[in-house]
Motif scaffolding. Structure first.
Motif, PDB file in Angstrom:
ATOM      1  N   TYR A  97      -2.772 -17.372  12.783  1.00 40.99           N
ATOM      2  CA  TYR A  97      -3.737 -18.254  13.421  1.00 40.99           C
ATOM      3  C   TYR A  97      -4.901 -18.548  12.483  1.00 40.99           C
ATOM      4  CZ  TYR A  97      -0.865 -17.262  17.410  1.00 40.99           C
ATOM      5  OH  TYR A  97       0.219 -17.158  18.241  1.00 40.99           O
ATOM      6  N   PRO A  98      -5.632 -19.645  12.725  1.00 40.74           N
ATOM      7  CA  PRO A  98      -6.686 -20.073  11.802  1.00 40.74           C
ATOM      8  C   PRO A  98      -7.740 -19.019  11.483  1.00 40.74           C
ATOM      9  CG  PRO A  98      -6.224 -21.818  13.360  1.00 40.74           C
ATOM     10  CD  PRO A  98      -5.439 -20.604  13.822  1.00 40.74           C
ATOM     11  N   ASP A  99      -8.084 -18.166  12.441  1.00 38.91           N
ATOM     12  CA  ASP A  99      -9.147 -17.200  12.146  1.00 38.91           C
ATOM     13  C   ASP A  99      -8.723 -16.171  11.097  1.00 38.91           C
ATOM     14  OD1 ASP A  99      -7.392 -15.946  13.892  1.00 38.91           O
ATOM     15  OD2 ASP A  99      -8.972 -14.886  14.980  1.00 38.91           O
ATOM     16  N   GLN A 101      -7.855 -16.857   8.249  1.00 33.74           N
ATOM     17  CA  GLN A 101      -8.307 -17.378   6.965  1.00 33.74           C
ATOM     18  C   GLN A 101      -9.587 -16.690   6.494  1.00 33.74           C
ATOM     19  OE1 GLN A 101      -6.141 -19.304   5.400  1.00 33.74           O
ATOM     20  NE2 GLN A 101      -4.949 -19.082   7.269  1.00 33.74           N
TER      21      GLN A 101
END
Length: 129
Positions: A97-99, A101
């Protein structure tokens, strides 16, 4: 005999995930998270193969620790041998998921994930006859 066939099906899928993890790692650093996910999947499926082979109900869980707890009921030495594979549990979801990153994976971590997945697969293969 049915358990052996189903276990072999799980092992086949585990092997495909491991091949995919290795290929993704070699392609590009952008695929580190995806590679780690497939390493986790390879280990998970290898452990589920062992459970199926021994007629132990397979839970709908991605947590390697949960699977090892069930394996421990049958073979503590096998469970103990694979304790190091518990690090793979985070790769089932956390890096998809994006978090994720904010704290990206390093190649060294993915190399270790693949080694642990290979261990789980190899040791499961040895115990499923």
């Amino acid at each position: 005999m049915a358990n052996l066939k189903i276990a072999k099906d799980w092992l086949g899928l585990a092997n495909i995930d491991l091949i995919g993890a290795k290929a993704l790692l070699e392609m590009d650093e952008r695929f580190l998270a995806l590679s780690s996910f497939h390493a986790q999947q390879a280990a998970e499926k290898a452990l589920k193969a062992y459970l199926v082979f021994h007629s132990i109900r397979v839970p709908k869980s991605h947590d390697i620790g949960d699977l090892l707890a069930l394996i421990e009921l049958k073979d503590k030495s096998f469970s103990d041998l694979l304790k190091s594979c518990e690090i793979l549990s985070d790769y089932a979801v956390a890096y998809r998921y994006p978090d994720a990153q904010k704290n990206p994976l390093k190649k060294k971590e993915v190399d270790e994930a693949i080694l642990q997945a290979q261990l789980a697969l190899n040791e499961s293969l040895k115990r499923i006859k």
